[in-house]
Scaffold this active site. Structure first.
Site, PDB file in Angstrom:
ATOM      1  N   SER A  41       0.798  -1.225   0.000  1.00 10.53           N
ATOM      2  CA  SER A  41       0.000   0.000   0.000  1.00 10.53           C
ATOM      3  C   SER A  41       0.834   1.280   0.000  1.00 10.53           C
ATOM      4  O   SER A  41       0.314   2.337  -0.298  1.00 10.53           O
ATOM      5  CB  SER A  41      -0.952   0.021   1.196  1.00 10.53           C
ATOM      6  N   LYS A  78       0.756   4.429   6.773  1.00  8.57           N
ATOM      7  CA  LYS A  78       0.159   5.298   5.742  1.00  8.57           C
ATOM      8  C   LYS A  78       0.735   6.706   5.868  1.00  8.57           C
ATOM      9  O   LYS A  78       1.403   7.053   6.817  1.00  8.57           O
ATOM     10  CB  LYS A  78      -1.363   5.386   5.904  1.00  8.57           C
TER      11      LYS A  78
END
Length: 183
Positions: A41, A78
């Site tokens: 990701s 993230k």
């Protein structure tokens, strides 16, 4: 038979070992901890199996990379896109924060690979699980750099600050990939 001198030396070693264990525990608990990147990701910035140092000092800033406890019980890594009170919108593959367009140079490599379509689909905060026009107080809006392959705030909502473990920007393994991540 052990002499008093031998017993004293053993006791000194036990004290040193105990202090070292307490010191290591304190550093890991309150200052720094290692993490291993799982998944794709954060590509192309971070890669599967990269090992990083998480700093538990200070508040996350915009575009820093954070590690947090996700709702599914795992730890996610993230990038911070929105801070409390921010209006976040993506339109035509451009990030707008409080109405101002922002450059995201960490996405350039993936954007160059795009033949057709957008890397980041258009949305407003209201269209995400955040469900309001602004990032709530005490929360962050986060996204993975691999916008098409990331479960992030667009899917799980804003992240409460108390779930944030810390920020990270140092890759220390693999050796050939050692680097400091810039915003």
């Amino acid at each position: 038979m052990a002499t008093a001198k031998d017993k004293n030396e053993i006791w000194e070693w036990i004290k040193v070992l105990f202090i070292a264990i307490i010191l290591a525990f304190s550093i890991r608990t309150f200052l720094f901890t290692p993490i291993v990147v799982e998944g794709y990701s954060m590509e192309p910035t971070l890669h599967e199996e990269d090992r990083m140092i998480v700093t538990k000092i200070g508040e996350p800033k915009r575009f820093e990379i954070v590690v947090f406890h996700a709702p599914d019980g795992k730890d996610y890594i993230k990038r911070v896109i929105g801070l409390p009170g921010d209006r976040i919108e993506y339109k035509d593959d451009t990030l707008y924060i409080n109405g101002t367009p922002y450059d995201e140079p960490y996405l350039d490599e993936f954007k160059q690979e795009m033949v057709n379509g957008l890397l980041t689909g258009s949305f407003t905060l209201r269209e995400t699980p955040v469900g309001s026009d602004v990032v709530p107080e005490g929360h962050l809006f986060v996204m993975g750099d691999n916008r098409r392959g990331s479960t992030d705030s667009r899917h799980i909502g804003a992240i409460p600050m108390e779930k944030v473990i810390g920020t990270t920007n140092i890759v220390y393994f693999p050796i050939k990939e050692i680097k400091i991540i810039r915003k």
